[in-house]
Scaffold this active site. Structure first.
Site, short mmCIF file in Angstrom:
data_model
loop_
_atom_site.label_atom_id
_atom_site.label_comp_id
_atom_site.label_asym_id
_atom_site.label_seq_id
_atom_site.Cartn_x
_atom_site.Cartn_y
_atom_site.Cartn_z
CB CYS A 137 7.12 -9.62 8.95
SG CYS A 137 6.78 -8.69 8.39
CG HIS A 166 7.81 -12.95 5.45
ND1 HIS A 166 6.39 -12.66 5.54
CD2 HIS A 166 8.45 -11.07 5.98
CE1 HIS A 166 6.63 -10.89 5.10
NE2 HIS A 166 7.73 -10.38 6.08
CG ASN A 226 6.31 -7.36 3.38
OD1 ASN A 226 4.93 -8.54 4.72
ND2 ASN A 226 7.48 -7.45 4.53
N1 ACO Z 1 11.88 3.92 -6.04
C1 ACO Z 1 13.27 4.87 -7.06
N2 ACO Z 1 14.10 4.99 -5.69
C2 ACO Z 1 14.29 4.44 -4.67
C3 ACO Z 1 12.64 4.12 -4.28
C4 ACO Z 1 11.48 3.86 -4.89
N3 ACO Z 1 10.68 3.43 -4.13
N4 ACO Z 1 13.95 3.59 -3.11
C5 ACO Z 1 14.29 4.31 -2.71
N5 ACO Z 1 15.02 4.45 -3.59
C6 ACO Z 1 16.40 5.25 -4.25
C7 ACO Z 1 17.27 5.56 -2.91
O1 ACO Z 1 16.72 7.37 -2.63
C8 ACO Z 1 18.50 5.76 -3.45
O2 ACO Z 1 18.84 7.18 -3.97
P1 ACO Z 1 20.43 7.62 -4.68
O3 ACO Z 1 21.74 6.47 -4.01
O4 ACO Z 1 20.25 8.90 -5.03
O5 ACO Z 1 19.98 7.98 -2.33
C9 ACO Z 1 18.74 4.47 -4.30
O6 ACO Z 1 17.40 4.36 -4.65
C10 ACO Z 1 18.97 3.46 -3.24
O7 ACO Z 1 18.33 2.89 -1.81
P2 ACO Z 1 18.85 1.97 -0.57
O8 ACO Z 1 17.59 2.61 0.18
O9 ACO Z 1 20.16 2.28 -0.31
O10 ACO Z 1 17.58 0.97 -2.01
P3 ACO Z 1 18.93 -0.93 -1.65
O11 ACO Z 1 19.48 -1.22 -2.84
O12 ACO Z 1 18.82 -0.96 -0.22
O13 ACO Z 1 17.27 -1.21 -1.13
C11 ACO Z 1 14.86 -1.78 -0.11
C12 ACO Z 1 16.24 -1.16 -0.03
C13 ACO Z 1 14.81 -2.30 -1.77
C14 ACO Z 1 14.68 -1.62 1.04
C15 ACO Z 1 16.44 -2.69 -0.10
O14 ACO Z 1 17.05 -2.83 1.84
C16 ACO Z 1 15.89 -4.32 1.12
O15 ACO Z 1 15.71 -4.74 -0.13
N6 ACO Z 1 15.65 -4.94 2.20
C17 ACO Z 1 14.57 -5.60 2.35
C18 ACO Z 1 13.75 -5.35 3.51
C19 ACO Z 1 12.98 -5.65 3.07
O16 ACO Z 1 11.97 -6.12 2.37
N7 ACO Z 1 11.72 -5.45 4.03
C20 ACO Z 1 10.36 -5.98 4.28
C21 ACO Z 1 10.35 -5.68 5.41
S1 ACO Z 1 10.40 -6.23 6.77
C22 ACO Z 1 9.78 -7.72 7.06
O17 ACO Z 1 9.12 -7.64 6.31
C23 ACO Z 1 10.17 -7.91 8.35
#
Ligand code: ACO
Length: 339
Positions: A112, A258, A288
């Site tokens: 990215c 980004h 993204n």
């Molecule tokens: N819809 C519904 N529920 C979901 C989804 C979805 N799409 N995805 C995950 N869940 C559930 C999980 O299964 C989990 O359920 P559980 O508690 O029953 O096990 C719950 O939601 C929480 O999951 P987490 O992965 O812990 O969710 P988190 O709050 O960490 O959010 C996310 C996930 C949005 C990916 C977050 O970690 C984040 O924003 N990370 C940053 C990463 C990012 O944006 N990367 C972009 C790419 S990297 C780049 O561009 C360089």
């Protein structure tokens, strides 16, 4: 010595819109979860065009907005995680499509952060007089490397391409550039290439055979670790750029981050105590798009008439590698366009 400037911008996204509600019809997710965790409402997905094709469309739009002809371009760099092929480079394919026969062409891999890296490379070529007009493109068809059954990742990304033409001018355009990498975090965001077949180890006895590679080439991510890294990397990049250029945040009209996740951007805004209005976002509509996210945003701002000659803007990104980087640009294009 002449200064390096952005002469024009262009972008292209596929027509096909996939909303959160549509995703919820095929995987166990919902609009509310995606919007509150990421800010994303919809994304564009290619229906057959590969990365080179959408990259070329963004490039042609940038060329339309400039007085530069394809044959004037002497450098093409495509930043992408999703090239058409291992070889040739996507940049060579784009060169042929747009008729830029005089260009040296290559791709770079910085996830990215790719557009910022490409900008930096093109800047060096132009500044030292080796090249005159560079076309840099961030282009991705991430949909082809997503596991569409994995709700934790497929909801985050989209396809698209953004381009900029860099050249020389009298006024200072690119004021400051900064990039960094940390290979220790290589496994946090990853997409494998073809694996070394296990049979290679037995090469002395036997000719290798194809391994069962199903699922091996999907994008994988440690979401929470990336979240922490992103906030830190973007915050530090902004501070470094400001201090090395002798500017303050008040000198900057817009910050173009980004476009990964609205929560990451909100966190950073709180940490830096910066006015939210300075941050441009469009991830609500595109998700993204990795290396394409910053140049798509820049082109959109340009077309919306948000940028005026003399404005200072700061672009900042982070990505797999791990990689990060940013630039401060004084806008040198007369108020532009729409279409
Ligand atoms: N819809 C519904 N529920 C979901 C989804 C979805 N799409 N995805 C995950 N869940 C559930 C999980 O299964 C989990 O359920 P559980 O508690 O029953 O096990 C719950 O939601 C929480 O999951 P987490 O992965 O812990 O969710 P988190 O709050 O960490 O959010 C996310 C996930 C949005 C990916 C977050 O970690 C984040 O924003 N990370 C940053 C990463 C990012 O944006 N990367 C972009 C790419 S990297 C780049 O561009 C360089």
């Amino acid at each position: 010595m002449k200064e390096v400037q952005i002469l024009a911008t262009g972008s292209y996204v596929p027509d096909r819109i996939v909303t959160n509600d549509e995703l919820a019809t095929v995987i166990d997710t919902n609009d509310e979860w995606i919007k509150t965790r990421t800010g994303i409402g919809e994304r564009r997905i290619t229906t057959g065009e590969n990365t080179s094709s959408i990259a070329a469309k963004a490039a042609l739009k940038a060329l339309e907005n400039s007085s530069i002809k394809p044959l004037d371009i002497d450098l093409i760099i495509v930043a992408t995680t999703t090239p058409d092929c291992y070889t040739p480079s996507t940049a060579c394919i784009v060169q042929d499509i747009i008729g830029a026969a005089n260009a040296t062409c290559f791709d770079i891999s910085a996830a990215c952060s790719g557009f910022i890296y490409a900008l930096n490379i093109a800047y060096q070529f132009i500044k030292n007089g080796t090249k005159k007009n560079a076309l840099i493109i961030g282009a991705e068809t991430l949909s082809k490397i997503l596991d569409w059954n994995d709700r934790s990742i497929c909801v985050l990304f989209g396809d698209g391409a953004g381009a900029a033409i860099l050249g020389c001018g009298e006024e200072k355009g690119l004021i400051q550039i900064y990039t960094g990498s940390d290979g220790k975090g290589a496994n946090l965001l990853k997409c494998n290439a073809v694996p070394i077949d296990i049979n290679n180890k037995k090469l002395k006895e036997k000719i290798p055979q194809n391994a069962d590679n199903e699922g091996y080439h999907y994008l994988s991510m440690e979401g929470r670790e990336i979240f922490k890294f992103a906030v830190k990397a973007m915050g530090e990049t902004i501070k470094t750029l400001l201090s090395s250029s002798g500017l303050t945040i008040d000198d900057i009209k817009y910050i173009v981050p980004h476009q990964a996740n609205l929560r990451i951007i909100d966190y950073m805004i709180k940490k830096l105590k910066v006015d939210k209005k300075k941050f441009y976002t469009n991830l609500q509509y595109y998700g993204n798009t990795s290396a394409a996210s910053i140049p798509i945003a820049l082109d959109q701002m340009n077309r919306e008439g948000l940028l005026e000659k003399g404005d200072k803007i700061l672009l900042v990104g982070f990505g797999g590698g791990l990689t990060w980087g940013g630039t401060i640009i004084e806008w040198t294009i007369d108020k532009q366009i729409s279409s």
